[in-house]
Enzyme design. Structure first.
Site, mmCIF file in Angstrom:
data_model
loop_
_atom_site.group_PDB
_atom_site.id
_atom_site.type_symbol
_atom_site.label_atom_id
_atom_site.label_comp_id
_atom_site.label_asym_id
_atom_site.label_seq_id
_atom_site.Cartn_x
_atom_site.Cartn_y
_atom_site.Cartn_z
ATOM 1 N N GLU A 1 91.856 -23.129 146.783
ATOM 2 C CA GLU A 1 91.722 -24.589 145.920
ATOM 3 C C GLU A 1 91.365 -24.184 144.688
ATOM 4 O OE1 GLU A 1 87.725 -27.219 145.827
ATOM 5 O OE2 GLU A 1 88.778 -27.318 147.705
ATOM 6 N N LYS B 1 87.499 -22.071 156.087
ATOM 7 C CA LYS B 1 87.223 -22.898 155.324
ATOM 8 C C LYS B 1 86.964 -22.262 153.788
ATOM 9 C CE LYS B 1 85.764 -26.956 153.190
ATOM 10 N NZ LYS B 1 84.747 -26.427 152.209
ATOM 11 N N SER C 1 86.850 -30.119 155.482
ATOM 12 C CA SER C 1 87.406 -30.275 153.822
ATOM 13 C C SER C 1 87.732 -31.690 153.550
ATOM 14 C CB SER C 1 88.448 -29.258 153.673
ATOM 15 O OG SER C 1 89.193 -29.638 152.274
ATOM 16 N N HIS D 1 90.045 -21.382 152.424
ATOM 17 C CA HIS D 1 90.785 -22.684 151.838
ATOM 18 C C HIS D 1 89.985 -22.797 150.591
ATOM 19 C CE1 HIS D 1 89.792 -27.141 150.995
ATOM 20 N NE2 HIS D 1 91.047 -27.402 151.810
ATOM 21 N N ASN D 2 88.864 -22.848 150.340
ATOM 22 C CA ASN D 2 88.342 -23.050 149.029
ATOM 23 C C ASN D 2 88.702 -22.073 148.122
ATOM 24 O OD1 ASN D 2 86.942 -25.086 150.427
ATOM 25 N ND2 ASN D 2 85.167 -24.750 149.638
#
Length: 471
Positions: free
Chosen positions: A191, A184, A130, A187-188
């Site tokens: 986000e 990940k 990232s 995480h996105n």
């Protein structure tokens, strides 16, 4: 020159910048791209880093130029292209070599690829990266999943190229199999939620209070010096302050209001649903992007409902601006709490034993959602004696108690003014349900038993019960 220590396939924006990062940190890297001209152009533009870059025209040459056991990083488009590249590499690699998928892969594809390569002699690693273009070039956040022995083999290079927070590398092994790509993905998802909520605050200021882009830039810049300090708040101020060379006005006013997405946020929402973990702020942010894509439909609806829209205005006084700041803080914490709850459930379901404190630490620099309170999240998980929900940890109970009233006021004023605040509202309603000890699902269970004899639990007795319904 001596043979390369690592290889990288795929010289798009992320791949080329990651290769330059590797070379700059002193590691010789072999590079290959299916389009040979791109490899040549990349090498020519590498300037003084060329002495540590080995451009290769064929896969056979590429593999031959890497010192065994060979770690090979794939930076190609997720999906079919990864499988095709793995198949092509298997004809050239030897036992002990390692394939590292560093793209935005669906973690279920990563788990499948581990299975397909089992017994082949090759090692597979699923690695989340990232930070976008800047992170790849100067230091990303790196989330590694696979065998711990594989992590130890590549750890020196990965920790060299990773971002650093107060000297600590933002790279870590998180667990077996698809753990790295799953983290990940979440995480996105966070986000997506963070960006959507910032956009909703922008909408209240632009459409509700009539502020200019420059005035809003000043507000976000000020917020970035307080509890909201984060990469996304920082760049929001920069985006709002940028001028358009063609019109001379704010660039943001010239950008079409149609947001793109590549699927990772959607995966986060789907996995939360599959695990039965409510992540409504993330889910709503994904839906908001999808609705933004339907611009023609929205324009028709604007005309059809012009007479039904509220006409109230918002006054951007200091009290309202302070409420917006606290509302965004509370909503961001809700989104993070939902994401961490999904990771905790996945850790149990897939037996990963995800170190959530470590996850928070490696997100403190390099990644898109880096923010001030990730250090507090890391400390809270490190101090927890047993698994606990983020919003039940004392520091965050205090923060939500302080900030959530502002979130309630902001959502109410947005709704009254007819301005969309879907993610902020989702964060608030999730929080209200989360803190309600006696909810309303008892009625749902009664309905389910009535029409389907599904049974229900009683508050005063053990076991499964049925109602004597009159049908």
């Amino acid at each position: 020159m001596t043979k390369a220590q690592i290889g990288l396939i795929g010289l798009g924006t992320m791949g080329s910048n990651l290769a330059l990062n590797i070379a700059e940190k002193g590691h010789a890297v072999a590079v290959y791209n299916r389009t040979a001209s791109k490899t040549g152009a990349f090498f020519e533009n590498a300037a003084d880093l060329r002495e540590r870059i080995v451009p290769c025209a064929t896969l056979a040459e590429f593999v031959a130029q890497i010192r065994p056991p060979r770690p090979v990083v794939l930076m190609v488009q997720a999906g079919k292209a990864v499988d095709e590249q793995i198949a092509a590499l298997r004809e050239h690699l030897e036992a002990g070599d390692m394939i590292i998928d560093a793209g935005n892969a669906n973690f279920r594809d990563t788990i499948r690829r581990f299975g397909e390569l089992e017994g082949s002699g090759l090692t597979f690693v699923g690695m989340g990266v990232s930070g976008g273009e800047e992170g790849a070039r100067h230091g990303p956040s790196i989330m590694v999943g696979g065998a711990q022995e594989a992590w130890r083999q590549i750890e020196p290079i990965l920790t060299d190229i990773a971002a650093r927070f107060q000297g600590e590398p933002c790279a870590a092994w998180l667990g077996e199999g698809g753990a790295g790509h799953f983290v990940k993905t979440i995480h996105n998802g966070i986000e997506y939620a963070d960006m959507q909520m910032i956009a909703e605050i922008y909408g209240l200021l632009r459409d509700g209070a009539g502020l200019s882009a420059g005035e809003m830039a000043t507000i976000f810049q000020r917020w970035n010096s307080g509890p909201l300090e984060s990469y996304l708040v920082e760049i929001t101020a920069e985006v709002l302050r940028a001028s358009d060379g063609a019109t001379g006005g704010p660039l943001v006013d010239a950008i079409l209001d149609r947001a793109g997405q590549k699927g990772t946020g959607r995966w986060a929402a789907v996995e939360a649903q599959l695990m039965g973990i409510p992540a409504t702020t993330i889910e709503t942010a994904v839906a908001a992007r999808s609705l933004s894509a339907e611009r023609d439909l929205r324009l028709k609806a604007q005309g059809a409902y012009a007479d039904a829209l509220p006409t109230g205005r918002l006054v951007a006084d200091e009290a309202f601006i302070r409420d917006l700041e606290h509302a965004l803080l509370a909503a961001k914490l809700a989104a993070y709490a939902q994401g961490f709850a999904v990771m905790e459930e996945a850790s149990t379901e897939f037996r990963w034993d995800l170190p959530l404190g470590t996850v928070a630490r490696i997100w403190r620099a390099g990644c898109i959602i880096r923010s001030q309170f990730l250090s507090e999240i890391a400390a809270a998980y490190d101090q927890a004696r047993e698994p606990a929900h983020l919003l039940l940890m004392p520091a965050f109970v205090d923060t939500m108690t302080m900030a959530s009233p502002a979130l309630r006021r902001v959502v109410a004023r947005g709704v009254e003014a007819g301005l969309p605040v879907p993610a902020l509202a989702a964060a608030l309603t999730w929080f209200d349900a989360f803190r309600q000890g006696r909810g309303t699902a008892n009625l749902i269970q009664g309905q389910r038993d009535f029409f389907g004899a599904h049974g229900f639990e009683r508050v005063d007795a053990q076991g499964d019960h049925h109602g004597a319904w009159s049908k």
